[in-house]
Design an enzyme around this catalytic site. Structure first.
Site, PDB file in Angstrom:
ATOM      1  N   GLY A 218       0.832  -1.211   0.000  1.00  0.00           N
ATOM      2  CA  GLY A 218       0.000   0.000   0.000  1.00  0.00           C
ATOM      3  C   GLY A 218       0.851   1.238   0.000  1.00  0.00           C
ATOM      4  O   GLY A 218       2.053   1.182  -0.263  1.00  0.00           O
ATOM      5  N   ASN A 219       0.245   2.365   0.272  1.00  0.00           N
ATOM      6  CA  ASN A 219       1.000   3.614   0.404  1.00  0.00           C
ATOM      7  C   ASN A 219       0.379   4.444   1.516  1.00  0.00           C
ATOM      8  O   ASN A 219      -0.658   4.084   2.059  1.00  0.00           O
ATOM      9  CB  ASN A 219       1.048   4.363  -0.940  1.00  0.00           C
ATOM     10  CG  ASN A 219      -0.341   4.692  -1.439  1.00  0.00           C
ATOM     11  OD1 ASN A 219      -1.049   5.483  -0.827  1.00  0.00           O
ATOM     12  ND2 ASN A 219      -0.748   4.060  -2.529  1.00  0.00           N
ATOM     13  N   ARG A 220       1.008   5.567   1.826  1.00  0.00           N
ATOM     14  CA  ARG A 220       0.599   6.320   3.011  1.00  0.00           C
ATOM     15  C   ARG A 220      -0.505   7.341   2.735  1.00  0.00           C
ATOM     16  O   ARG A 220      -0.813   8.162   3.581  1.00  0.00           O
ATOM     17  CB  ARG A 220       1.821   7.000   3.634  1.00  0.00           C
ATOM     18  CG  ARG A 220       2.781   5.983   4.246  1.00  0.00           C
ATOM     19  CD  ARG A 220       3.812   6.646   5.120  1.00  0.00           C
ATOM     20  NE  ARG A 220       4.776   7.401   4.334  1.00  0.00           N
ATOM     21  CZ  ARG A 220       4.921   8.723   4.370  1.00  0.00           C
ATOM     22  NH1 ARG A 220       4.163   9.445   5.163  1.00  0.00           N
ATOM     23  NH2 ARG A 220       5.826   9.309   3.625  1.00  0.00           N
TER      24      ARG A 220
END
Ligand SMILES: Cc1cc2nc3c(=O)[nH]c(=O)nc-3n(C[C@H](O)[C@H](O)[C@H](O)COP(=O)(O)O)c2cc1C
Length: 439
Positions: A218-220
């Site tokens: 995922g990413n932030r």
């Protein structure tokens, strides 16, 4: 009805500004006029005064007898401190005709008369309608000045082509007809204008690509930027749908939310909704890669190593490029580019062309105080007409306002282009029968 400030500079086409003022008043707008001293040699203040029912200003040292009031407003109790009260309260500032001289001053931020000083003081949309001899218009200096103005977000109305005042001359440089000038103002007027009934599709958050049943890549991205855009569009009266990928903040009220997890799910949701949308704001951080073969259950410590296997990565679909390829006329598409260091602007310009979108909002996520999962952002908005607008460090709500303002400007430009094309198609003969230098 809106407060329309009309700036008139010196050229033969100034006579058309009279008709523009008359038409704007007829359409219910409160019009105030500022003239350059040179323009008073072409048309007199008395005519504008009679048409607008308000005093005309041309000298920054003279007091406004109406104390910054627009027609129809109650009398002001005291004289405003600033000679720029008219500019501060304008909802749109139209400079028509804009002489080559005035354009040069505007481009370079000069403020040596009330018209040019007002152009620096307004916070509303600024529309510049050049009118001049074709050689003056074609001169590289004038073209460079107009380009500078466009880059700063000024709407530059392309002049019409036709017979010019100098005997036997013909070419571009004619001021657009007053109907077109007023229509362009109306297309840009006030933040809410044109948004009611507009269908806006926003993507927010960051996608998660499963490695196995419990793990993901995922990413932030939190969804803050996308939700700020959605809230701003809804507050302007648009019908908003957010495709939200694994967001970590609550959605704003008054918007429809479609929850997704992966890039493929986001793509399917966008594919479904895009057709009926007028504006696409692609703020989600969509994964560029996904595991080729996610594990079915939970991959255990004792299982064979993850790569090759679940951690072998393949490219995901390019969602926005796919949507751009099947866009219909009138749709406005905005991409976001989260660049990590390097020349973020150059990358943004490439993305603008590569993805075939109308604007790209660039931010540098290598800076910890902005970008992913932060409350603030600092962006540059690059648009297809060459405009480049910087939004300095601010809350994401303010950035959202700037993005929506830019979308509104692009939509107004499109409308102006349409009007221009229509005018050229059915008005060519008629326009050519009227002479005048840049008139
Ligand atoms: C008869 C006449 C017609 C002119 N027409 C134009 C014109 O159409 N466009 C233009 O840019 N300048 C034109 N000019 C030159 C401008 O009036 C001149 O550059 C002036 O300094 C403009 O001042 P301003 O920009 O402060 O209004 C004309 C001048 C004269 C004498």
């Amino acid at each position: 009805m809106a407060r329309l400030l009309l700036g008139v500079s010196g050229g033969v086409a100034a006579y058309k500004a009279l008709e523009t003022a008359r038409l704007a008043v007829k359409r219910g707008h409160a019009v105030r006029v500022i003239q350059t001293p040179a323009s008073t040699r072409f048309v007199g203040a008395a005519s504008f005064q009679a048409l607008t029912g308000a005093p005309v200003l041309s000298d920054e040292f003279e007091r406004d007898p109406d104390r910054g009031r627009y027609p129809g407003e109650p009398p002001a109790e005291r004289t405003p401190i600033s000679h720029l009260a008219l500019a501060e309260r304008a909802e749109v500032y139209l400079i028509a005709p804009a002489s080559a001289n005035t354009i040069a001053k505007l481009a370079h931020g000069q403020a040596d008369n009330l018209l040019t000083a007002a152009a620096l003081a307004v916070t509303c949309p600024l529309i510049v309608a050049p009118a001049m001899n074709d050689r003056m218009y074609a001169h590289p200096a004038t073209q460079a000045n107009l380009e500078l103005l466009r880059r700063r977000g000024t709407v530059v109305l392309p002049p019409g082509e036709g017979e010019l005042a100098s005997h036997g001359e013909h070419g571009p440089g004619r001021l657009p007809e007053p109907e077109r000038l007023v229509a362009s103002c109306e297309a840009l007027l006030s933040r809410g204008a044109g948004w009611a009934g507009t269908r806006v599709l926003v993507t927010a958050g960051g996608t998660r690509e499963p490695i196995d049943a419990v793990r993901y890549i995922g990413n932030r991205s939190s969804g803050r930027m996308g939700f700020a855009l959605a809230a701003e569009a809804a507050s302007r009266g648009a019908d908003v749908t957010v495709v939200a990928a694994a967001v970590t903040v609550p959605a704003p009220p008054g918007v429809a939310v479609v929850e997704v997890q992966t890039a493929a799910e986001l793509q399917r949701a966008c594919d479904r909704i895009f057709e009926q949308s007028d504006v696409l704001l692609m703020a989600a951080a969509v994964a560029d890669f996904r595991p080729a073969q996610p594990g079915l259950g939970k991959v255990k410590k004792g299982d064979p190593p993850l790569a090759p296997g679940p951690l072998e990565l393949v490219l995901t679909e390019d969602v926005i490029a796919g949507l751009a390829a099947r866009r219909r006329p009138g749709q406005v598409l905005v991409a976001f580019a989260a660049e990590h260091g390097g020349d973020a602007i150059a990358e943004g310009v490439c993305k603008l062309e590569r993805k075939d979108v109308d604007a790209v909002v660039v931010n540098d996520v290598s800076r910890p105080e902005i970008g992913f999962d932060a409350a603030d952002n600092e962006v540059v908005i690059l648009s297809r007409d060459g405009a480049q607008r910087s939004v300095s460090l601010a809350g994401k709500e303010r950035v959202a306002r700037a993005v929506l303002d830019e979308v509104q400007r692009l939509r107004a430009l499109e409308r102006t282009d349409e009007l221009q094309r229509g005018g050229e198609r059915d008005g060519a003969g008629r326009e050519r029968s009227r002479a005048g230098a840049g008139a």
